[in-house]
Design an enzyme around this catalytic site. Structure first.
Site, PDB file in Angstrom:
ATOM      1  N   TYR A  20     -64.454 -10.050   5.976  1.00  0.00           N
ATOM      2  CA  TYR A  20     -63.384 -10.932   6.464  1.00  0.00           C
ATOM      3  C   TYR A  20     -62.391 -10.149   7.320  1.00  0.00           C
ATOM      4  O   TYR A  20     -62.115 -10.520   8.471  1.00  0.00           O
ATOM      5  CB  TYR A  20     -62.651 -11.588   5.283  1.00  0.00           C
ATOM      6  CG  TYR A  20     -61.300 -12.175   5.670  1.00  0.00           C
ATOM      7  CD1 TYR A  20     -61.220 -13.304   6.484  1.00  0.00           C
ATOM      8  CD2 TYR A  20     -60.098 -11.580   5.252  1.00  0.00           C
ATOM      9  CE1 TYR A  20     -59.980 -13.831   6.871  1.00  0.00           C
ATOM     10  CE2 TYR A  20     -58.866 -12.101   5.633  1.00  0.00           C
ATOM     11  CZ  TYR A  20     -58.814 -13.219   6.440  1.00  0.00           C
ATOM     12  OH  TYR A  20     -57.596 -13.733   6.829  1.00  0.00           O
ATOM     13  N   LYS A  79     -61.488 -10.420  11.366  1.00  0.00           N
ATOM     14  CA  LYS A  79     -60.151 -10.717  11.895  1.00  0.00           C
ATOM     15  C   LYS A  79     -59.687  -9.569  12.807  1.00  0.00           C
ATOM     16  O   LYS A  79     -59.056  -9.804  13.847  1.00  0.00           O
ATOM     17  CB  LYS A  79     -59.148 -10.918  10.752  1.00  0.00           C
ATOM     18  CG  LYS A  79     -59.344 -12.185   9.941  1.00  0.00           C
ATOM     19  CD  LYS A  79     -59.149 -13.473  10.711  1.00  0.00           C
ATOM     20  CE  LYS A  79     -57.720 -13.744  11.127  1.00  0.00           C
ATOM     21  NZ  LYS A  79     -57.557 -15.091  11.732  1.00  0.00           N
ATOM     22  N   THR A 108     -53.892 -11.448   9.981  1.00  0.00           N
ATOM     23  CA  THR A 108     -53.637 -11.050   8.595  1.00  0.00           C
ATOM     24  C   THR A 108     -53.245  -9.576   8.472  1.00  0.00           C
ATOM     25  O   THR A 108     -53.626  -8.760   9.328  1.00  0.00           O
ATOM     26  CB  THR A 108     -54.917 -11.299   7.765  1.00  0.00           C
ATOM     27  OG1 THR A 108     -54.768 -10.729   6.471  1.00  0.00           O
ATOM     28  CG2 THR A 108     -56.156 -10.677   8.405  1.00  0.00           C
ATOM     29  N   ASP A 109     -52.550  -9.250   7.393  1.00  0.00           N
ATOM     30  CA  ASP A 109     -52.237  -7.836   7.123  1.00  0.00           C
ATOM     31  C   ASP A 109     -53.470  -7.065   6.658  1.00  0.00           C
ATOM     32  O   ASP A 109     -53.453  -5.827   6.636  1.00  0.00           O
ATOM     33  CB  ASP A 109     -51.117  -7.719   6.081  1.00  0.00           C
ATOM     34  CG  ASP A 109     -51.446  -8.339   4.725  1.00  0.00           C
ATOM     35  OD1 ASP A 109     -52.520  -8.955   4.574  1.00  0.00           O
ATOM     36  OD2 ASP A 109     -50.615  -8.211   3.798  1.00  0.00           O
ATOM     37  N   GLU A 110     -54.550  -7.795   6.300  1.00  0.00           N
ATOM     38  CA  GLU A 110     -55.736  -7.103   5.757  1.00  0.00           C
ATOM     39  C   GLU A 110     -56.418  -6.231   6.796  1.00  0.00           C
ATOM     40  O   GLU A 110     -57.221  -5.365   6.448  1.00  0.00           O
ATOM     41  CB  GLU A 110     -56.736  -8.118   5.176  1.00  0.00           C
ATOM     42  CG  GLU A 110     -56.119  -8.939   4.072  1.00  0.00           C
ATOM     43  CD  GLU A 110     -57.119  -9.546   3.107  1.00  0.00           C
ATOM     44  OE1 GLU A 110     -58.308  -9.210   3.161  1.00  0.00           O
ATOM     45  OE2 GLU A 110     -56.684 -10.365   2.284  1.00  0.00           O
TER      46      GLU A 110
HETATM   47  P1  NAD Z   1     -58.161 -22.076   5.518  1.00  0.00           P
HETATM   48  O1  NAD Z   1     -59.486 -21.521   5.151  1.00  0.00           O
HETATM   49  O2  NAD Z   1     -57.391 -22.842   4.500  1.00  0.00           O
HETATM   50  O3  NAD Z   1     -58.298 -23.028   6.788  1.00  0.00           O
HETATM   51  C1  NAD Z   1     -59.104 -22.712   7.881  1.00  0.00           C
HETATM   52  C2  NAD Z   1     -59.254 -23.993   8.710  1.00  0.00           C
HETATM   53  O4  NAD Z   1     -60.044 -23.663   9.871  1.00  0.00           O
HETATM   54  C3  NAD Z   1     -60.009 -25.112   7.986  1.00  0.00           C
HETATM   55  O5  NAD Z   1     -59.350 -26.342   8.197  1.00  0.00           O
HETATM   56  C4  NAD Z   1     -61.389 -25.122   8.630  1.00  0.00           C
HETATM   57  O6  NAD Z   1     -62.001 -26.398   8.628  1.00  0.00           O
HETATM   58  C5  NAD Z   1     -61.041 -24.668  10.041  1.00  0.00           C
HETATM   59  N1  NAD Z   1     -62.171 -24.059  10.742  1.00  0.00           N
HETATM   60  C6  NAD Z   1     -63.064 -23.157  10.265  1.00  0.00           C
HETATM   61  N2  NAD Z   1     -63.962 -22.852  11.233  1.00  0.00           N
HETATM   62  C7  NAD Z   1     -63.615 -23.558  12.346  1.00  0.00           C
HETATM   63  C8  NAD Z   1     -64.128 -23.644  13.657  1.00  0.00           C
HETATM   64  N3  NAD Z   1     -65.207 -22.948  14.031  1.00  0.00           N
HETATM   65  N4  NAD Z   1     -63.493 -24.447  14.532  1.00  0.00           N
HETATM   66  C9  NAD Z   1     -62.410 -25.183  14.167  1.00  0.00           C
HETATM   67  N5  NAD Z   1     -61.896 -25.144  12.931  1.00  0.00           N
HETATM   68  C10 NAD Z   1     -62.475 -24.335  12.031  1.00  0.00           C
HETATM   69  O7  NAD Z   1     -57.320 -20.843   6.055  1.00  0.00           O
HETATM   70  P2  NAD Z   1     -55.758 -20.564   5.964  1.00  0.00           P
HETATM   71  O8  NAD Z   1     -55.472 -19.874   4.692  1.00  0.00           O
HETATM   72  O9  NAD Z   1     -55.020 -21.785   6.327  1.00  0.00           O
HETATM   73  O10 NAD Z   1     -55.611 -19.477   7.127  1.00  0.00           O
HETATM   74  C11 NAD Z   1     -55.373 -19.876   8.462  1.00  0.00           C
HETATM   75  C12 NAD Z   1     -55.345 -18.639   9.334  1.00  0.00           C
HETATM   76  O11 NAD Z   1     -54.316 -17.764   8.878  1.00  0.00           O
HETATM   77  C13 NAD Z   1     -56.639 -17.818   9.304  1.00  0.00           C
HETATM   78  O12 NAD Z   1     -56.894 -17.356  10.591  1.00  0.00           O
HETATM   79  C14 NAD Z   1     -56.331 -16.675   8.356  1.00  0.00           C
HETATM   80  O13 NAD Z   1     -57.074 -15.536   8.708  1.00  0.00           O
HETATM   81  C15 NAD Z   1     -54.855 -16.480   8.612  1.00  0.00           C
HETATM   82  N6  NAD Z   1     -54.075 -15.930   7.487  1.00  0.00           N
HETATM   83  C16 NAD Z   1     -54.157 -16.501   6.256  1.00  0.00           C
HETATM   84  C17 NAD Z   1     -53.359 -15.994   5.223  1.00  0.00           C
HETATM   85  C18 NAD Z   1     -53.378 -16.594   3.823  1.00  0.00           C
HETATM   86  O14 NAD Z   1     -52.789 -16.026   2.903  1.00  0.00           O
HETATM   87  N7  NAD Z   1     -54.030 -17.745   3.608  1.00  0.00           N
HETATM   88  C19 NAD Z   1     -52.514 -14.908   5.459  1.00  0.00           C
HETATM   89  C20 NAD Z   1     -52.471 -14.344   6.737  1.00  0.00           C
HETATM   90  C21 NAD Z   1     -53.250 -14.880   7.747  1.00  0.00           C
HETATM   91  O1  DAU Z   2     -53.240 -10.680   2.884  1.00  0.00           O
HETATM   92  C1  DAU Z   2     -53.509 -11.866   3.590  1.00  0.00           C
HETATM   93  C2  DAU Z   2     -54.788 -12.474   3.091  1.00  0.00           C
HETATM   94  O2  DAU Z   2     -54.496 -13.039   1.814  1.00  0.00           O
HETATM   95  C3  DAU Z   2     -55.365 -13.532   4.014  1.00  0.00           C
HETATM   96  O3  DAU Z   2     -55.730 -12.932   5.234  1.00  0.00           O
HETATM   97  C4  DAU Z   2     -56.604 -14.192   3.384  1.00  0.00           C
HETATM   98  O4  DAU Z   2     -57.072 -15.237   4.213  1.00  0.00           O
HETATM   99  C5  DAU Z   2     -56.189 -14.762   2.045  1.00  0.00           C
HETATM  100  O5  DAU Z   2     -57.317 -15.324   1.390  1.00  0.00           O
HETATM  101  C6  DAU Z   2     -55.568 -13.670   1.165  1.00  0.00           C
HETATM  102  O6  DAU Z   2     -56.576 -12.689   0.797  1.00  0.00           O
HETATM  103  P1  DAU Z   2     -56.662 -12.093  -0.683  1.00  0.00           P
HETATM  104  O7  DAU Z   2     -58.020 -11.584  -0.918  1.00  0.00           O
HETATM  105  O8  DAU Z   2     -55.520 -11.164  -0.950  1.00  0.00           O
HETATM  106  O9  DAU Z   2     -56.367 -13.462  -1.527  1.00  0.00           O
HETATM  107  P2  DAU Z   2     -57.012 -14.031  -2.873  1.00  0.00           P
HETATM  108  O10 DAU Z   2     -56.163 -15.191  -3.273  1.00  0.00           O
HETATM  109  O11 DAU Z   2     -58.472 -14.253  -2.732  1.00  0.00           O
HETATM  110  O12 DAU Z   2     -56.777 -12.845  -3.889  1.00  0.00           O
HETATM  111  C7  DAU Z   2     -55.476 -12.355  -4.155  1.00  0.00           C
HETATM  112  C8  DAU Z   2     -55.623 -11.185  -5.120  1.00  0.00           C
HETATM  113  O13 DAU Z   2     -56.061 -11.706  -6.381  1.00  0.00           O
HETATM  114  C9  DAU Z   2     -56.677 -10.183  -4.696  1.00  0.00           C
HETATM  115  O14 DAU Z   2     -56.259  -8.883  -5.110  1.00  0.00           O
HETATM  116  C10 DAU Z   2     -57.921 -10.594  -5.477  1.00  0.00           C
HETATM  117  C11 DAU Z   2     -57.326 -11.144  -6.764  1.00  0.00           C
HETATM  118  N1  DAU Z   2     -58.099 -12.224  -7.416  1.00  0.00           N
HETATM  119  C12 DAU Z   2     -58.503 -13.291  -6.666  1.00  0.00           C
HETATM  120  C13 DAU Z   2     -59.228 -14.317  -7.233  1.00  0.00           C
HETATM  121  C14 DAU Z   2     -59.700 -15.486  -6.406  1.00  0.00           C
HETATM  122  C15 DAU Z   2     -58.357 -12.157  -8.770  1.00  0.00           C
HETATM  123  O15 DAU Z   2     -57.950 -11.189  -9.452  1.00  0.00           O
HETATM  124  N2  DAU Z   2     -59.062 -13.180  -9.340  1.00  0.00           N
HETATM  125  C16 DAU Z   2     -59.528 -14.251  -8.626  1.00  0.00           C
HETATM  126  O16 DAU Z   2     -60.198 -15.130  -9.219  1.00  0.00           O
END
Ligand code: NAD
Ligand code: DAU
Length: 349
Positions: free
Chosen positions: A156, A160, A130-132
């Site tokens: 989180y 990561k 992630t970019d975080e």
């Molecule tokens: P998600 O939470 O939707 O899915 C995570 C999946 O991992 C789930 O299916 C869960 O059951 C599985 N899991 C959790 N613990 C496990 C374990 N111990 N063994 C096997 N499986 C397990 O997450 P996502 O949004 O699909 O993100 C996937 C990956 O991409 C993560 O590593 C996250 O950090 C990264 N990522 C997400 C975003 C985003 O915006 N969602 C952006 C950048 C990077």
């Molecule tokens: O940047 C990549 C990341 O993006 C991933 O690594 C994470 O897995 C993914 O969850 C996401 O993180 P964020 O914290 O940015 O996503 P989220 O959707 O939780 O929130 C997006 C923005 O919106 C953040 O600034 C928090 C805000 N927010 C979120 C929720 C759930 C609100 O203002 N209200 C809300 O109820």
């Protein structure tokens, strides 16, 4: 054959669906099916022998080793993680166990397997991050690039960051051919409605408040999930082992702008029967502790070296996403029953 971990989650399931739509190379999908994992995301693959689902954890070294030995994949793609920042604030332990310890165990098992392969240099371990990990930017700072300093701010992002460092170390010390990607905020089909965009779509249609943390002016860079999946395929194909790749959508917007866009599309595609605008449901609530103000991604390396650019604009991606949620009410009902309600009650009390 490739081994995908976390393939029943949001990005992982989109990745597997796209992978098998474009290739006949089989996928072993190892997923622990936590609250975020939903095997129903892959129901269109029922009976498809190219998808082998295994219910289990990346923390289970014996299971991972046996899967590697049995299926002999040419690559591991690691999506498995705890992924929600707000949950990491309430309970960081799971994030340490899965994101740090789990990635470590996956690396150990993979290294042992790869050491026995005749052509270990052609193997790939792709770690999806992630970019975080880079922390928070001020308004006029340049976007994160691959040389930006790691400054994670939430449990989180710290977990990561730790996993990224372990992946790097397994390349540097043991020569494991690894690739790491650091991507911005994804959105699209199968996104669990604890995250901003699907939460807003779900709440809007239910007539509930649309909660924006703080002043709603935090900035994120948004990428349609299928563009992320195409970038990962490209990195797996042509990325250089040991290299990291930033992936972004060229779409920096405030949360208020994004939520307003979603509301405007909903007004058009699913107008309120009683009239009025969905954006009137927006409310401002207590801020997230330690909330990062701005993320921005410089995706110049993947663009210049691997020829990747996102296909969707934010407008086209949001429209497709809203349409998908309107067309899939059963999926939403299934994932928002049970423990989802407990989480929402706790987070927005
Ligand atoms: P998600 O939470 O939707 O899915 C995570 C999946 O991992 C789930 O299916 C869960 O059951 C599985 N899991 C959790 N613990 C496990 C374990 N111990 N063994 C096997 N499986 C397990 O997450 P996502 O949004 O699909 O993100 C996937 C990956 O991409 C993560 O590593 C996250 O950090 C990264 N990522 C997400 C975003 C985003 O915006 N969602 C952006 C950048 C990077
Ligand atoms: O940047 C990549 C990341 O993006 C991933 O690594 C994470 O897995 C993914 O969850 C996401 O993180 P964020 O914290 O940015 O996503 P989220 O959707 O939780 O929130 C997006 C923005 O919106 C953040 O600034 C928090 C805000 N927010 C979120 C929720 C759930 C609100 O203002 N209200 C809300 O109820």
């Amino acid at each position: 054959m490739i081994l995908v971990t976390g393939g029943a989650g949001f990005i992982g399931s989109n990745f597997i669906l796209d992978w098998l739509a474009n290739s006949d190379e089989s996928v072993v999908n190892l997923d622990a099916l936590t609250y975020a994992g939903n095997i129903g995301n892959l129901s269109s693959l029922a009976g498809d022998s190219r998808h082998i689902f295994v219910h289990g954890s990346i923390n289970d070294s014996a299971l991972v080793s046996s899967l590697l030995e049995r299926h002999k994949p040419r690559a591991v793609v690691n999506f498995a993680a705890e992924s929600h920042v707000d949950r990491s604030i309430h309970g960081p332990e799971d994030f340490v166990q899965t994101n740090i310890v789990g990635t470590f165990r996956l690396l150990e098992a993979t290294l042992a397997y790869v050491a026995k392969q005749p052509d270990r240099q052609s193997f790939r371990f792709l770690h999806v991050s992630t970019d975080e990990v880079f922390g928070s930017l001020n308004a006029d700072d340049p976007a994160f690039d691959e040389r930006s300093q790691y400054q994670p701010n939430s449990p989180y992002s710290a977990s990561k960051a730790a996993s990224d460092h372990m992946v790097r170390a397994y390349h540097h010390t043991y020569g494991l051919p690894v690739l790491t990607t650091n991507c911005s905020n994804n959105y699209g089909p199968y996104h669990f409605p604890e995250k901003l965009i699907p939460l807003v779509i779900h709440n809007a249609l239910k007539g509930r408040p649309l909660p924006l943390y703080g002043d709603g002016k935090q900035i994120r860079d948004w990428l349609y999930v299928k563009d992320h999946c195409r970038a990962l395929q490209r990195v797996l194909e042509a990325g250089i082992p040991g290299q990291t790749y930033n992936i972004g959508g060229f779409n920096e917007r405030t949360n208020l702008d994004v939520v307003t866009m979603v509301c405007d599309v909903l007004d058009e595609l699913a107008p309120k029967p009683e009239g009025g605008a969905y954006k009137d449901q927006i409310i401002f609530v207590a801020d997230r502790p330690g909330h990062d103000r701005r993320y921005a991604i410089n995706a110049g390396r993947i663009e210049a070296e691997l020829g990747w650019r996102p296909a969707e604009t934010l407008e086209s991606g949001i429209r497709q996403t809203v349409r998908w949620y309107l067309d899939n009410p059963d999926w939403v009902t299934a994932v928002t029953s049970g423990s989802y309600r407990t989480w929402i009650a706790k987070q927005y009390a």
